[in-house]
Design a protein around this motif. Sequence first.
Motif, PDB file in Angstrom:
ATOM      1  N   ILE A   1       5.323  -5.838  18.655  1.00  0.00           N
ATOM      2  CA  ILE A   1       4.886  -6.530  17.620  1.00  0.00           C
ATOM      3  C   ILE A   1       4.607  -8.068  17.830  1.00  0.00           C
ATOM      4  N   ILE A   2       5.086  -8.576  18.522  1.00  0.00           N
ATOM      5  CA  ILE A   2       4.813 -10.003  19.120  1.00  0.00           C
ATOM      6  C   ILE A   2       3.241  -9.768  19.836  1.00  0.00           C
ATOM      7  N   GLY A   3       3.101  -8.938  20.557  1.00  0.00           N
ATOM      8  CA  GLY A   3       1.739  -8.700  21.141  1.00  0.00           C
ATOM      9  C   GLY A   3       0.923  -8.529  20.277  1.00  0.00           C
ATOM     10  N   MET A   4       1.051  -7.603  19.248  1.00  0.00           N
ATOM     11  CA  MET A   4      -0.065  -7.432  18.256  1.00  0.00           C
ATOM     12  C   MET A   4      -0.432  -8.750  17.515  1.00  0.00           C
ATOM     13  N   ALA A   5       0.573  -9.495  17.149  1.00  0.00           N
ATOM     14  CA  ALA A   5       0.366 -10.674  16.491  1.00  0.00           C
ATOM     15  C   ALA A   5      -0.373 -11.757  17.689  1.00  0.00           C
ATOM     16  N   SER A   6      -0.238 -11.637  18.658  1.00  0.00           N
ATOM     17  CA  SER A   6      -0.834 -12.460  19.743  1.00  0.00           C
ATOM     18  C   SER A   6      -2.497 -11.892  19.824  1.00  0.00           C
TER      19      SER A   6
ATOM     20  N   TRP B   1      -2.778  -6.263  11.682  1.00  0.00           N
ATOM     21  CA  TRP B   1      -2.030  -6.080  10.441  1.00  0.00           C
ATOM     22  C   TRP B   1      -1.350  -4.912  10.273  1.00  0.00           C
ATOM     23  N   ARG B   2      -2.018  -3.729   9.987  1.00  0.00           N
ATOM     24  CA  ARG B   2      -1.449  -2.526   9.711  1.00  0.00           C
ATOM     25  C   ARG B   2      -0.334  -2.132  10.985  1.00  0.00           C
ATOM     26  N   ASP B   3      -0.605  -2.198  12.266  1.00  0.00           N
ATOM     27  CA  ASP B   3       0.366  -1.778  13.163  1.00  0.00           C
ATOM     28  C   ASP B   3       1.483  -2.639  13.065  1.00  0.00           C
ATOM     29  N   ALA B   4       1.365  -3.985  13.140  1.00  0.00           N
ATOM     30  CA  ALA B   4       2.542  -4.910  13.051  1.00  0.00           C
ATOM     31  C   ALA B   4       3.499  -4.491  11.938  1.00  0.00           C
ATOM     32  N   HIS B   5       2.814  -4.394  10.869  1.00  0.00           N
ATOM     33  CA  HIS B   5       3.749  -4.161   9.800  1.00  0.00           C
ATOM     34  C   HIS B   5       4.487  -3.076   9.576  1.00  0.00           C
ATOM     35  N   ALA B   6       3.876  -2.001  10.290  1.00  0.00           N
ATOM     36  CA  ALA B   6       4.247  -0.614  10.403  1.00  0.00           C
ATOM     37  C   ALA B   6       5.421  -0.503  11.512  1.00  0.00           C
ATOM     38  N   GLY B   7       5.332  -1.395  12.477  1.00  0.00           N
ATOM     39  CA  GLY B   7       6.665  -1.819  13.596  1.00  0.00           C
ATOM     40  C   GLY B   7       7.577  -2.574  12.636  1.00  0.00           C
TER      41      GLY B   7
ATOM     42  N   ILE C   1      -0.095   4.695   7.972  1.00  0.00           N
ATOM     43  CA  ILE C   1      -1.183   3.610   7.729  1.00  0.00           C
ATOM     44  C   ILE C   1      -1.219   2.710   8.962  1.00  0.00           C
ATOM     45  N   GLY C   2      -0.155   2.666   9.871  1.00  0.00           N
ATOM     46  CA  GLY C   2       0.090   1.887  10.818  1.00  0.00           C
ATOM     47  C   GLY C   2       0.480   2.465  11.986  1.00  0.00           C
ATOM     48  N   LEU C   3       0.290   2.118  13.422  1.00  0.00           N
ATOM     49  CA  LEU C   3       0.636   2.631  14.523  1.00  0.00           C
ATOM     50  C   LEU C   3       0.351   4.116  14.542  1.00  0.00           C
ATOM     51  N   ARG C   4      -0.837   4.233  14.050  1.00  0.00           N
ATOM     52  CA  ARG C   4      -1.156   5.821  13.812  1.00  0.00           C
ATOM     53  C   ARG C   4      -1.148   6.614  15.300  1.00  0.00           C
ATOM     54  N   GLY C   5      -1.734   5.782  16.271  1.00  0.00           N
ATOM     55  CA  GLY C   5      -1.711   6.485  17.485  1.00  0.00           C
ATOM     56  C   GLY C   5      -0.546   6.678  18.254  1.00  0.00           C
TER      57      GLY C   5
ATOM     58  N   THR D   1      10.284 -10.792  15.122  1.00  0.00           N
ATOM     59  CA  THR D   1       9.411  -9.876  14.167  1.00  0.00           C
ATOM     60  C   THR D   1       9.213 -10.462  12.919  1.00  0.00           C
ATOM     61  N   GLU D   2       9.766 -11.276  12.369  1.00  0.00           N
ATOM     62  CA  GLU D   2       9.485 -12.075  11.010  1.00  0.00           C
ATOM     63  C   GLU D   2       8.360 -12.981  11.591  1.00  0.00           C
ATOM     64  N   ARG D   3       8.698 -13.665  12.430  1.00  0.00           N
ATOM     65  CA  ARG D   3       7.676 -14.796  12.672  1.00  0.00           C
ATOM     66  C   ARG D   3       6.121 -14.111  12.977  1.00  0.00           C
ATOM     67  N   ALA D   4       6.288 -13.087  13.900  1.00  0.00           N
ATOM     68  CA  ALA D   4       4.746 -12.424  14.199  1.00  0.00           C
ATOM     69  C   ALA D   4       4.227 -11.671  13.084  1.00  0.00           C
ATOM     70  N   LEU D   5       4.965 -11.428  12.030  1.00  0.00           N
ATOM     71  CA  LEU D   5       4.518 -11.058  10.715  1.00  0.00           C
ATOM     72  C   LEU D   5       3.966 -11.978   9.850  1.00  0.00           C
ATOM     73  N   GLU D   6       4.681 -13.060   9.679  1.00  0.00           N
ATOM     74  CA  GLU D   6       4.172 -14.281   9.204  1.00  0.00           C
ATOM     75  C   GLU D   6       2.836 -14.798   9.867  1.00  0.00           C
ATOM     76  N   ALA D   7       2.979 -14.981  11.017  1.00  0.00           N
ATOM     77  CA  ALA D   7       1.465 -15.394  11.708  1.00  0.00           C
ATOM     78  C   ALA D   7       0.308 -14.125  11.280  1.00  0.00           C
ATOM     79  N   ILE D   8       0.510 -13.047  11.385  1.00  0.00           N
ATOM     80  CA  ILE D   8      -0.414 -12.154  11.049  1.00  0.00           C
ATOM     81  C   ILE D   8      -0.863 -12.311   9.631  1.00  0.00           C
ATOM     82  N   ASP D   9      -0.106 -12.579   8.998  1.00  0.00           N
ATOM     83  CA  ASP D   9      -0.311 -12.748   7.334  1.00  0.00           C
ATOM     84  C   ASP D   9      -1.173 -13.822   7.205  1.00  0.00           C
TER      85      ASP D   9
END
Length: 389
Positions: free
Chosen positions: A239-244, A354-360, A179-183, A325-333
């Motif tokens: 993951i931080i980059g994905m959130a950014s 959202w999918r990519d970060a949670h996969a990471g 579902i995430g980081l498919r590529g 990682t937790e902070r980045a996921l919290e931001a995306i959520d």
Amino acid sequence: MSNEVLDEVRALLPEIAARARAVDEERRVPAESIGELSRAGVFRMLQPKRYGGAESDPVRFYEVVREISAVCGSTGWLVSVLGVHPWQLALFEEAAQDEVWGSDPGVLACSSYAPVGRLVPAEGGYRLSGRWRFSSGCGHASWALLGGLVLGAAGRPADVVTVLVPRSDYAIEDVWDVIGLRGTASDDIVVDDAFVPAHRVVRNQDLTRLRGPGQQVNTGPLYRLPFGAVFTTTITAPIIGMASGCYRSYVSAMRDRVRLSLGGGGRFADDQFAQVAVARAASEIDAAVLQTDRNVREAYEHAVRGEAIPAELRLRVRRDQVRATERALEAIDVLFKTAGGNSLRRGNPIERAWRDAHAGGVHVANDVERALAMYGRGEFGLPVEDNLI
């Protein structure tokens, strides 16, 4: 300090962003992107100068990773993972380094570190067999770094090692449909009774203790950093980059949006709850960047001065890495929850981030409770033993 590679990469970001949807749908980062990033010098930032690499400050490398991940999570993940392997290759014996980089200094290596391989001693080395999962970007690589157990008497495990195997000695099985980081095309690698010479084997314990044989020839400070610090930050930086990137897409999309709902319309930007969500997300992302950069920079400065890296700092690196990682996921959520139904559409940058970060986030390096417990043990003066510190 200037980051020349980042300047080169920024010129590539619009095209990388334009390919992001196709990367997700086709489950592959195209060779075109890998070639452009190679020519920009991304994959040689952590390579020794003696092989034409930049031997850069690692903070600069993670800065590049975050920028690429902000426009395409899968591409940023591959940059981080494939880009860190030259650093680890520099810790192998010189003969192994020459074997990899002697004819082509720009060659790439993939990895799968779980010690699932079995090594049986043989004359001059070992016979290796096994199947490894989650080898990101293995289709772009000519070598693989694989985890394994050396079998001793009665077939019992005697040591945990990482082995270096050429592409001719392993098969890749296309199994990556997630579902995430498919590529990232993190497919399986299979080795069936391949011979691995002793110079292409390094003990994991030696890496943890900063005793990699390659340190005899690669004497710069970059190669006196702990594996645990470098590897785990490599997993968190994208993951931080994905959130950014999600944050930028969110602000851009919502700034002029007019809400149409039963509860009343109005400009989304005027909603105080939306304003608070933006503030929370921005703060979490900033904290993640500041803490991880501070810790890596401090460890690198110790190495530059030729000083041992304190156990307290190693533990803090892990503490803040998993929290980042937790902070980045919290931001995306927070952003995803308030972005509205339109962000559910496949191909939307917010949905994909959202999918990519949670996969990471499910990577073993992001085992939050374990890392925090290690830090707590250290603070209480209890012994801490783990290969990722």
